[in-house]
Scaffold this motif. Structure first.
Motif, PDB file in Angstrom:
ATOM      1  N   PRO A  93      34.157  95.973 -64.704  1.00  0.00           N
ATOM      2  CA  PRO A  93      34.031  95.534 -63.428  1.00  0.00           C
ATOM      3  C   PRO A  93      34.109  94.002 -63.324  1.00  0.00           C
ATOM      4  CG  PRO A  93      31.864  96.025 -64.856  1.00  0.00           C
ATOM      5  CD  PRO A  93      33.001  96.350 -65.746  1.00  0.00           C
ATOM      6  N   ASN A  94      34.926  93.788 -62.246  1.00  0.00           N
ATOM      7  CA  ASN A  94      35.449  92.346 -61.813  1.00  0.00           C
ATOM      8  C   ASN A  94      34.173  90.876 -62.358  1.00  0.00           C
ATOM      9  OD1 ASN A  94      37.680  92.385 -60.559  1.00  0.00           O
ATOM     10  ND2 ASN A  94      35.631  93.247 -58.623  1.00  0.00           N
ATOM     11  N   GLY A  95      34.841  89.909 -62.801  1.00  0.00           N
ATOM     12  CA  GLY A  95      33.843  89.103 -63.468  1.00  0.00           C
ATOM     13  C   GLY A  95      33.377  89.330 -65.011  1.00  0.00           C
ATOM     14  N   ALA A  96      33.577  91.223 -65.417  1.00  0.00           N
ATOM     15  CA  ALA A  96      33.249  91.451 -66.816  1.00  0.00           C
ATOM     16  C   ALA A  96      33.884  90.604 -68.328  1.00  0.00           C
ATOM     17  CB  ALA A  96      33.823  92.897 -67.079  1.00  0.00           C
ATOM     18  N   LYS A 141      37.216  89.789 -68.347  1.00  0.00           N
ATOM     19  CA  LYS A 141      38.667  90.037 -68.941  1.00  0.00           C
ATOM     20  C   LYS A 141      39.697  89.210 -68.837  1.00  0.00           C
ATOM     21  CE  LYS A 141      39.277  93.896 -65.886  1.00  0.00           C
ATOM     22  NZ  LYS A 141      37.800  93.183 -64.970  1.00  0.00           N
ATOM     23  N   THR A 142      40.243  88.642 -67.851  1.00  0.00           N
ATOM     24  CA  THR A 142      40.927  87.427 -67.822  1.00  0.00           C
ATOM     25  C   THR A 142      40.860  86.676 -68.973  1.00  0.00           C
ATOM     26  OG1 THR A 142      41.528  87.618 -65.500  1.00  0.00           O
ATOM     27  CG2 THR A 142      41.918  85.519 -66.475  1.00  0.00           C
ATOM     28  N   THR A 143      39.393  85.879 -69.095  1.00  0.00           N
ATOM     29  CA  THR A 143      38.676  85.275 -70.208  1.00  0.00           C
ATOM     30  C   THR A 143      39.145  85.641 -71.231  1.00  0.00           C
ATOM     31  OG1 THR A 143      36.388  84.827 -68.909  1.00  0.00           O
ATOM     32  CG2 THR A 143      36.831  83.132 -70.760  1.00  0.00           C
TER      33      THR A 143
HETATM   34  N1  LIG Z   1      36.858  78.249 -65.368  1.00  0.00           N
HETATM   35  C1  LIG Z   1      36.152  78.964 -65.356  1.00  0.00           C
HETATM   36  N2  LIG Z   1      34.654  78.122 -64.758  1.00  0.00           N
HETATM   37  C2  LIG Z   1      33.792  78.666 -64.815  1.00  0.00           C
HETATM   38  N3  LIG Z   1      33.557  80.060 -64.631  1.00  0.00           N
HETATM   39  C3  LIG Z   1      34.378  80.796 -65.014  1.00  0.00           C
HETATM   40  C4  LIG Z   1      36.209  80.365 -65.033  1.00  0.00           C
HETATM   41  N4  LIG Z   1      37.042  81.558 -65.408  1.00  0.00           N
HETATM   42  C5  LIG Z   1      35.915  82.293 -64.986  1.00  0.00           C
HETATM   43  N5  LIG Z   1      35.291  82.243 -64.880  1.00  0.00           N
HETATM   44  C6  LIG Z   1      33.214  82.909 -65.068  1.00  0.00           C
HETATM   45  O1  LIG Z   1      33.338  84.220 -66.234  1.00  0.00           O
HETATM   46  C7  LIG Z   1      33.029  85.130 -65.311  1.00  0.00           C
HETATM   47  C8  LIG Z   1      33.997  86.752 -65.917  1.00  0.00           C
HETATM   48  O2  LIG Z   1      35.333  85.707 -65.158  1.00  0.00           O
HETATM   49  P1  LIG Z   1      36.517  86.840 -65.332  1.00  0.00           P
HETATM   50  O3  LIG Z   1      37.250  86.534 -67.284  1.00  0.00           O
HETATM   51  O4  LIG Z   1      38.090  86.015 -64.291  1.00  0.00           O
HETATM   52  O5  LIG Z   1      36.557  88.069 -65.508  1.00  0.00           O
HETATM   53  P2  LIG Z   1      37.446  89.295 -65.085  1.00  0.00           P
HETATM   54  O6  LIG Z   1      38.607  88.956 -65.710  1.00  0.00           O
HETATM   55  O7  LIG Z   1      36.747  90.501 -65.664  1.00  0.00           O
HETATM   56  O8  LIG Z   1      37.485  89.529 -63.339  1.00  0.00           O
HETATM   57  C9  LIG Z   1      33.205  84.921 -64.302  1.00  0.00           C
HETATM   58  O9  LIG Z   1      31.868  85.585 -64.109  1.00  0.00           O
HETATM   59  C10 LIG Z   1      33.690  84.209 -63.644  1.00  0.00           C
HETATM   60  O10 LIG Z   1      33.551  83.918 -62.182  1.00  0.00           O
END
Ligand SMILES: Nc1ncnc2c1ncn2[C@@H]1O[C@H](COP(=O)(O)OP(=O)(O)O)[C@@H](O)[C@H]1O
Ligand SMILES: [Mg+2]
Length: 256
Positions: free
Chosen positions: A50-53, A55-57
């Protein structure tokens, strides 16, 4: 360049890259919470959730855009989790972004050549022009190599970003939602392109994608992230039949 000492304790020949008990916090938020898994040499590993899981991190900590809070990441027997992105790139770790990162004032070919400069570099190989031409050919960009990218549409921009990543001579490419914003036919053509790349080059692909059917068609394994943790990592058939996975996608009708 001084290479770090091999980490023999965690080395495994089938494993190109291993994450071991990786945590990444943002303040009180656990974006990645005790994540451990291996990326197998030569596989296409799909990543969904899901969104916020997280993945991008996950893409960011593997490629070096973000440091980890704790744990370790090993690539080809070397600890890489404290290395900056350019050093990881030189070792063969490349990425593409959800929104194409390219230079509009330059031609298609110049953008791709920049990728080669950032990666393992043409000087070490001595066949710069041929390499760039091959990358343009395999990504379907040969006929617009000298065009400025200003007028390029979304799918062309995505091809350019992929070509720039390939130009770094990667062993593994992390792709963050490469098919986002593409229509049905364009998704089909990208699935074909990734298949061709995977077959033609000795490449490992880690693909984050919401279009889970396209992901299942491409991947040998799929990892599902949920609230920063690995919910499951298995074959597409098993993952798509997993009750917990169906639940987080709110029912089978959403597994489009
Ligand atoms: N640079 C950042 N600073 C603070 N919170 C972050 C940052 N990057 C991501 N988050 C938080 O970490 C969680 C995971 O984000 P993200 O990896 O972008 O999820 P996805 O790509 O799965 O949608 C989310 O709650 C997001 O708001
Ligand atoms: Mg994301």
């Amino acid at each position: 360049m001084n290479k770090p000492a091999p980490n023999t304790a965690t080395r495994h020949d089938d494993h190109l890259m291993s994450l071991d008990r990786v945590h990444r916090t943002f303040g009180a938020l656990r974006a990645l919470d005790d994540v451990s898994f291996d990326i197998r040499r030569g596989e296409v590993l799909g990543v969904a959730g899901p969104n916020g899981a997280g993945k991008t991190t996950l893409m960011n900590i593997c490629t070096g855009a973000l440091p980890i809070t704790s744990g370790q990441i090993v690539f080809e027997g070397h600890r890489v989790d404290r290395m900056p992105p350019y050093r990881r790139c030189q070792m063969g770790i490349a990425r593409t972004f959800q929104i194409p990162h390219i230079f509009s004032s330059m031609s298609v070919r110049e953008n791709v050549a920049l990728g080669a400069d950032f990666g393992q570099g043409p000087r070490a190989h001595g066949d710069h022009d041929t390499h760039i031409s091959n990358v343009l050919e395999i990504t379907g960009l040969s006929n617009q190599a000298n065009a400025p990218v200003t007028a390029a549409n979304l799918i062309t921009r995505k091809r350019i970003m992929l070509a720039a990543a390939l130009a770094t001579r990667p062993r593994v490419i992390f792709l963050d939602e490469p098919m986002a914003g593409l229509n049905h036919d364009e998704v089909e053509s990208f699935v074909e392109l990734f298949r061709d790349l995977h077959n033609a080059l000795d490449l490992t692909l880690v693909i984050v994608e919401h279009k889970i059917r396209a992901l299942a068609a491409l991947s040998q394994r799929i990892l599902i992230l949920n609230f920063g943790s690995v919910l499951t990592i298995d074959t597409p058939e098993k993952v798509l039949a997993d009750k917990a996975v169906i639940d987080i996608y709110l029912g089978t009708q959403n597994l489009a």
